[in-house]
Design a protein around this motif. Structure first.
Motif, PDB file in Angstrom:
ATOM      1  N   GLY A 219      62.544 -51.807  78.674  1.00 36.52           N
ATOM      2  CA  GLY A 219      61.652 -50.642  78.667  1.00 36.52           C
ATOM      3  C   GLY A 219      61.808 -49.800  79.921  1.00 36.52           C
ATOM      4  N   GLY A 220      62.416 -50.398  80.990  1.00 37.46           N
ATOM      5  CA  GLY A 220      62.664 -49.628  82.215  1.00 37.46           C
ATOM      6  C   GLY A 220      63.849 -48.700  82.013  1.00 37.46           C
ATOM      7  N   GLN A 221      63.853 -47.607  82.763  1.00 37.73           N
ATOM      8  CA  GLN A 221      64.887 -46.594  82.545  1.00 37.73           C
ATOM      9  C   GLN A 221      66.242 -46.965  83.144  1.00 37.73           C
ATOM     10  OE1 GLN A 221      62.112 -45.451  81.020  1.00 37.73           O
ATOM     11  NE2 GLN A 221      63.789 -44.768  79.762  1.00 37.73           N
ATOM     12  N   THR A 222      66.266 -47.927  84.081  1.00 34.45           N
ATOM     13  CA  THR A 222      67.545 -48.323  84.677  1.00 34.45           C
ATOM     14  C   THR A 222      68.515 -48.784  83.598  1.00 34.45           C
ATOM     15  OG1 THR A 222      66.436 -49.007  86.716  1.00 34.45           O
ATOM     16  CG2 THR A 222      68.669 -49.832  86.382  1.00 34.45           C
ATOM     17  N   ARG A 223      68.057 -49.669  82.714  1.00 30.56           N
ATOM     18  CA  ARG A 223      68.917 -50.212  81.648  1.00 30.56           C
ATOM     19  C   ARG A 223      69.393 -49.114  80.709  1.00 30.56           C
ATOM     20  NH1 ARG A 223      68.792 -55.417  79.641  1.00 30.56           N
ATOM     21  NH2 ARG A 223      68.092 -56.981  81.109  1.00 30.56           N
ATOM     22  N   GLU A 224      68.445 -48.297  80.219  1.00 28.66           N
ATOM     23  CA  GLU A 224      68.806 -47.284  79.228  1.00 28.66           C
ATOM     24  C   GLU A 224      69.763 -46.258  79.836  1.00 28.66           C
ATOM     25  OE1 GLU A 224      66.834 -44.567  75.720  1.00 28.66           O
ATOM     26  OE2 GLU A 224      65.607 -44.981  77.460  1.00 28.66           O
ATOM     27  N   HIS A 225      69.515 -45.866  81.080  1.00 26.66           N
ATOM     28  CA  HIS A 225      70.371 -44.878  81.734  1.00 26.66           C
ATOM     29  C   HIS A 225      71.800 -45.390  81.882  1.00 26.66           C
ATOM     30  CE1 HIS A 225      67.448 -41.844  83.795  1.00 26.66           C
ATOM     31  NE2 HIS A 225      67.164 -42.046  82.531  1.00 26.66           N
ATOM     32  N   VAL A 226      71.958 -46.668  82.231  1.00 27.80           N
ATOM     33  CA  VAL A 226      73.298 -47.238  82.394  1.00 27.80           C
ATOM     34  C   VAL A 226      74.040 -47.210  81.061  1.00 27.80           C
ATOM     35  CG1 VAL A 226      74.578 -49.376  82.828  1.00 27.80           C
ATOM     36  CG2 VAL A 226      72.781 -48.660  84.405  1.00 27.80           C
ATOM     37  N   GLN A 227      73.363 -47.656  79.990  1.00 30.29           N
ATOM     38  CA  GLN A 227      74.012 -47.674  78.672  1.00 30.29           C
ATOM     39  C   GLN A 227      74.386 -46.259  78.225  1.00 30.29           C
ATOM     40  OE1 GLN A 227      70.874 -49.852  76.708  1.00 30.29           O
ATOM     41  NE2 GLN A 227      72.097 -51.711  76.640  1.00 30.29           N
ATOM     42  N   LEU A 228      73.478 -45.312  78.451  1.00 28.44           N
ATOM     43  CA  LEU A 228      73.748 -43.925  78.059  1.00 28.44           C
ATOM     44  C   LEU A 228      74.892 -43.344  78.886  1.00 28.44           C
ATOM     45  CD1 LEU A 228      70.146 -42.515  77.626  1.00 28.44           C
ATOM     46  CD2 LEU A 228      71.837 -42.784  75.831  1.00 28.44           C
ATOM     47  N   ALA A 229      74.874 -43.599  80.182  1.00 25.79           N
ATOM     48  CA  ALA A 229      75.916 -43.054  81.054  1.00 25.79           C
ATOM     49  C   ALA A 229      77.287 -43.537  80.595  1.00 25.79           C
ATOM     50  CB  ALA A 229      75.661 -43.464  82.504  1.00 25.79           C
ATOM     51  N   LYS A 230      77.394 -44.829  80.278  1.00 18.45           N
ATOM     52  CA  LYS A 230      78.682 -45.367  79.841  1.00 18.45           C
ATOM     53  C   LYS A 230      79.119 -44.715  78.533  1.00 18.45           C
ATOM     54  CE  LYS A 230      82.210 -48.019  80.102  1.00 18.45           C
ATOM     55  NZ  LYS A 230      83.288 -47.613  80.969  1.00 18.45           N
ATOM     56  N   THR A 231      78.178 -44.591  77.608  1.00 22.59           N
ATOM     57  CA  THR A 231      78.475 -43.975  76.312  1.00 22.59           C
ATOM     58  C   THR A 231      78.904 -42.534  76.476  1.00 22.59           C
ATOM     59  OG1 THR A 231      76.667 -45.283  75.430  1.00 22.59           O
ATOM     60  CG2 THR A 231      77.568 -43.615  73.991  1.00 22.59           C
ATOM     61  N   LEU A 232      78.270 -41.831  77.397  1.00 22.28           N
ATOM     62  CA  LEU A 232      78.539 -40.400  77.568  1.00 22.28           C
ATOM     63  C   LEU A 232      79.779 -40.143  78.427  1.00 22.28           C
ATOM     64  CD1 LEU A 232      74.814 -39.425  78.019  1.00 22.28           C
ATOM     65  CD2 LEU A 232      76.256 -38.694  76.121  1.00 22.28           C
ATOM     66  N   GLY A 233      80.453 -41.222  78.825  1.00 23.67           N
ATOM     67  CA  GLY A 233      81.742 -41.033  79.490  1.00 23.67           C
ATOM     68  C   GLY A 233      81.719 -41.109  80.991  1.00 23.67           C
ATOM     69  N   VAL A 234      80.606 -41.550  81.584  1.00 24.85           N
ATOM     70  CA  VAL A 234      80.562 -41.716  83.039  1.00 24.85           C
ATOM     71  C   VAL A 234      81.230 -43.059  83.343  1.00 24.85           C
ATOM     72  CG1 VAL A 234      79.078 -41.852  85.073  1.00 24.85           C
ATOM     73  CG2 VAL A 234      78.424 -40.394  83.163  1.00 24.85           C
ATOM     74  N   SER A 235      82.531 -43.006  83.655  1.00 24.26           N
ATOM     75  CA  SER A 235      83.299 -44.253  83.753  1.00 24.26           C
ATOM     76  C   SER A 235      83.239 -44.878  85.144  1.00 24.26           C
ATOM     77  CB  SER A 235      84.753 -44.008  83.369  1.00 24.26           C
ATOM     78  OG  SER A 235      85.319 -43.044  84.213  1.00 24.26           O
ATOM     79  N   LYS A 236      82.947 -44.078  86.166  1.00 24.43           N
ATOM     80  CA  LYS A 236      82.860 -44.602  87.537  1.00 24.43           C
ATOM     81  C   LYS A 236      81.409 -44.562  87.996  1.00 24.43           C
ATOM     82  CE  LYS A 236      87.427 -44.625  88.152  1.00 24.43           C
ATOM     83  NZ  LYS A 236      88.243 -45.791  88.499  1.00 24.43           N
ATOM     84  N   LEU A 237      80.944 -45.651  88.594  1.00 25.96           N
ATOM     85  CA  LEU A 237      79.543 -45.746  88.981  1.00 25.96           C
ATOM     86  C   LEU A 237      79.408 -46.206  90.432  1.00 25.96           C
ATOM     87  CD1 LEU A 237      77.087 -45.213  87.129  1.00 25.96           C
ATOM     88  CD2 LEU A 237      76.888 -47.675  86.797  1.00 25.96           C
ATOM     89  N   LEU A 238      78.614 -45.452  91.213  1.00 20.67           N
ATOM     90  CA  LEU A 238      78.207 -45.915  92.545  1.00 20.67           C
ATOM     91  C   LEU A 238      76.766 -46.379  92.417  1.00 20.67           C
ATOM     92  CD1 LEU A 238      79.386 -43.243  95.158  1.00 20.67           C
ATOM     93  CD2 LEU A 238      80.221 -45.561  94.883  1.00 20.67           C
ATOM     94  N   VAL A 239      76.511 -47.639  92.711  1.00 22.86           N
ATOM     95  CA  VAL A 239      75.140 -48.149  92.641  1.00 22.86           C
ATOM     96  C   VAL A 239      74.570 -48.131  94.049  1.00 22.86           C
ATOM     97  CG1 VAL A 239      73.650 -50.047  91.916  1.00 22.86           C
ATOM     98  CG2 VAL A 239      75.799 -49.627  90.706  1.00 22.86           C
ATOM     99  N   VAL A 240      73.633 -47.198  94.314  1.00 25.58           N
ATOM    100  CA  VAL A 240      73.047 -47.134  95.648  1.00 25.58           C
ATOM    101  C   VAL A 240      71.688 -47.809  95.634  1.00 25.58           C
ATOM    102  CG1 VAL A 240      74.324 -45.084  96.344  1.00 25.58           C
ATOM    103  CG2 VAL A 240      72.113 -44.789  95.349  1.00 25.58           C
ATOM    104  N   VAL A 241      71.568 -48.828  96.472  1.00 27.06           N
ATOM    105  CA  VAL A 241      70.302 -49.554  96.588  1.00 27.06           C
ATOM    106  C   VAL A 241      69.493 -48.831  97.657  1.00 27.06           C
ATOM    107  CG1 VAL A 241      69.221 -51.789  97.005  1.00 27.06           C
ATOM    108  CG2 VAL A 241      71.465 -51.680  95.895  1.00 27.06           C
ATOM    109  N   ASN A 242      68.496 -48.067  97.202  1.00 28.02           N
ATOM    110  CA  ASN A 242      67.735 -47.156  98.059  1.00 28.02           C
ATOM    111  C   ASN A 242      66.482 -47.853  98.615  1.00 28.02           C
ATOM    112  OD1 ASN A 242      67.046 -44.697  99.249  1.00 28.02           O
ATOM    113  ND2 ASN A 242      65.926 -43.981  97.460  1.00 28.02           N
ATOM    114  N   LYS A 243      65.847 -47.192  99.574  1.00 26.39           N
ATOM    115  CA  LYS A 243      64.603 -47.678 100.205  1.00 26.39           C
ATOM    116  C   LYS A 243      64.805 -49.020 100.906  1.00 26.39           C
ATOM    117  CE  LYS A 243      61.873 -45.284  96.655  1.00 26.39           C
ATOM    118  NZ  LYS A 243      60.700 -45.260  95.785  1.00 26.39           N
ATOM    119  N   MET A 244      66.025 -49.218 101.441  1.00 26.94           N
ATOM    120  CA  MET A 244      66.294 -50.472 102.169  1.00 26.94           C
ATOM    121  C   MET A 244      65.489 -50.551 103.460  1.00 26.94           C
ATOM    122  SD  MET A 244      68.421 -52.528 100.576  1.00 26.94           S
ATOM    123  CE  MET A 244      69.080 -53.609 101.849  1.00 26.94           C
ATOM    124  N   ASP A 245      64.966 -49.374 103.921  1.00 28.12           N
ATOM    125  CA  ASP A 245      64.172 -49.370 105.155  1.00 28.12           C
ATOM    126  C   ASP A 245      62.701 -49.669 104.885  1.00 28.12           C
ATOM    127  OD1 ASP A 245      64.011 -46.989 103.675  1.00 28.12           O
ATOM    128  OD2 ASP A 245      63.299 -45.857 105.404  1.00 28.12           O
TER     129      ASP A 245
END
Length: 527
Positions: A219-245
């Motif tokens: 139900g979280g958007q992280t999962r759905e966005h990843v699946q959609l991005a792959k389907t829509l042709g976003v083949s390269k992904l940078l995963v930035v882990v934010n708010k590390m501070d």
């Protein structure tokens, strides 16, 4: 309407299904170096906030150069010969990439986008001070960077990106267009619009305790966005882990490793080749840490990797063919000294004076002017986001989803096609069978569709077709089916033009299937 073939050669099924599951080796989301060393002063205004819209972000419809029509005609007569135009193009050494920021609501996508623009000199200190003051007045002190990307009042009031914000920045080797996609589930169609134009994705994940878990759970958007991005042709992904501070994280290596290990498993299941196509980075979007310059050991002793700008610069995307048949899906149109269409070139090139065709209404048009960002250019190639002024058609005769294409090789326009589908999720009590209706998203097309025939089912383990013709399909099923739409749509086979042949099916706010077009209607029904 002629009948489509009911059988596919079994030998091709396994390869096709690999492509359907979106193995990164088949992806051909690519760009080429291009004309126009385009620069912008910052973010272009978005002026529409209709939640039900298909999520097209409106660039400023008024180009910097405003010329009378007779001046345009004079310029055409004086235009450079083809050889000189090629020289102009070759002089532009910087490649151009579209970057979409995706992830769960409140992960910090707009803040990172704003910080990038600030660090790359696209926004000055005075503007930042103005945004800080505005954010403080709204008791949203930490949102001031996001205001650079979220340009309308609804977005600022809610603290959520509604449309796909756009901005531009440059590094030593690359010109980037940032697409800031909404993270809230109500705006997923808008996110699809952004991702379908992107070459690379930056998946933003919040390291703050509780926030990563919320975005990652079902139900979280992280999962759905990843699946959609792959389907829509976003083949390269940078995963930035934010708010590390954040005080709940304080640059903890354990927290970073925990998020990385959970995401790697999920990214693999979504079809990403994690070793080749995915990179993880720790950052602080609000403070700008590990973005333009590498992390200081005093802040984070365990990180030896690159910063965000270096990672973006190093990404390699294979080249598209600038000499292929032109395909420019139209995401918006408006009047400005004639009819202007907007979109990204998926194949081929366009130049001033070209005679082209707008499909599916088969209207021939002439290119009067081309704009990349605010700059007028003579020619543009694959991967560029353009505004093209044309003559020969009225603005009201163009719809989002129409395609500007070559006259010699126009795009196919069909009511029906055969597709390979993977069912991701079904609503409670829903049965996926002949007669199932959903909303089809394919390049810039959003159209209601109906599954008219389940032709054959694929065994998910062996990847071979099953003998028995299916009556219905369950979640996770792989299927070859016939899809019908009420209005003519412009599409291509996935094998010919991946960006024009991959799609998602959505219903009631959920993505229920991803797929690719394998067969089109017969020649008689095409352009």
């Amino acid at each position: 309407m002629s009948e489509l073939g009911h059988t596919l050669p079994p030998s091709d099924i396994e390869d096709d299904i690999k492509a359907l599951q979106l193995d990164s080796t088949v992806e051909n989301t690519t760009v080429t170096t291009d004309v126009g060393d385009a620069r912008s002063d910052g973010v272009v205004d978005s002026d529409r906030t209709d939640e039900g819209s298909t999520g097209v972000a409106h660039l400023n419809p008024n180009p910097v150069e405003v010329e009378p029509e007779d001046a345009i005609e004079v310029k055409e007569k004086e235009s450079l010969p083809a050889e000189d135009i090629e020289d102009v193009v070759d002089d532009q050494k910087k490649r151009h990439l579209n970057v979409v920021f995706i992830g769960h609501v409140d992960a910090g996508k707009s803040t990172i986008g704003g910080q990038i623009l600030f660090l790359s000199g696209q926004v000055d200190d005075r503007t930042i001070q103005k945004y800080e003051k505005e954010a403080k007045e709204k008791s949203r002190e930490s949102w001031y960077m996001a205001y650079i990307m979220d340009t309308n009042e609804e977005e600022r009031a809610k603290g959520k990106t509604v449309e796909v914000g756009r901005a531009h920045f440059e590094t030593e080797t690359t010109r980037f267009t940032i697409l800031d996609a909404p993270g809230h589930k109500s705006y997923v169609p808008n996110m699809i619009s952004g991702a379908s134009q992107a070459d690379i994705g930056v998946l933003v994940i919040s390291a703050r305790k509780g926030e990563f878990e919320t975005g990652y759970e079902r139900g979280g958007q992280t999962r759905e966005h990843v699946q959609l991005a792959k389907t829509l042709g976003v083949s390269k992904l940078l995963v930035v882990v934010n708010k590390m501070d954040d005080p709940t994280v304080t640059w903890s290596k354990e927290r970073f490793d925990e998020i990385e290990s959970k995401m790697i498993t999920f990214l693999r299941s979504s079809g990403y080749n994690v070793k080749k196509d995915v990179q993880f980075l720790p950052i602080s979007g609000l403070m700008g840490t590990n973005m333009k310059t590498r992390l200081d050991k005093s802040v984070c002793p365990w990180w030896d990797g690159v910063c965000l700008f270096e990672a973006l610069d190093a990404i390699e995307v294979p080249l598209r063919d600038p000499k292929g048949p032109l395909r420019l899906p139209i995401i918006d149109k408006f009047k400005d000294m004639g009819t202007v269409v907007m979109g990204k070139i998926e194949s081929g090139s366009v130049r001033e004076g070209d005679n082209l065709m707008i499909m599916p209404n088969k209207v021939q048009v002439k290119v009067l002017a081309i704009f990349i960002d605010e700059d007028k250019v003579r020619r543009a190639g694959p991967g560029e986001n353009l505004r093209v002024r044309v003559s020969g058609i009225e603005e009201e005769d163009i719809l989002t989803g129409f395609v500007l294409c070559s006259v010699a090789k126009p795009i196919h326009a069909v009511f029906e096609f055969v597709a390979h589908l993977q069912i991701l999720e079904l609503l409670d009590n829903a049965i996926f069978c002949a007669g199932y209706k959903a909303v089809l998203h394919i390049h810039s097309v959003v159209e209601e569709c109906e599954i008219v025939d389940l032709m054959l089912q694929i065994d998910p383990k062996t990847k071979k077709p099953m003998k028995k013709k299916p009556l219905f399909v369950k979640k996770g099923g792989l299927i070859v089916c016939r899809v019908q739409v009420n209005n003519l749509i412009c599409i291509e086979k996935f094998s010919d033009f991946p960006q024009m042949g991959r799609f998602t099916l959505r219903t009631e706010g959920k993505t229920i299937a991803v797929g690719k077009v394998t067969e089109l209607a017969s020649v008689n029904d095409n352009a």
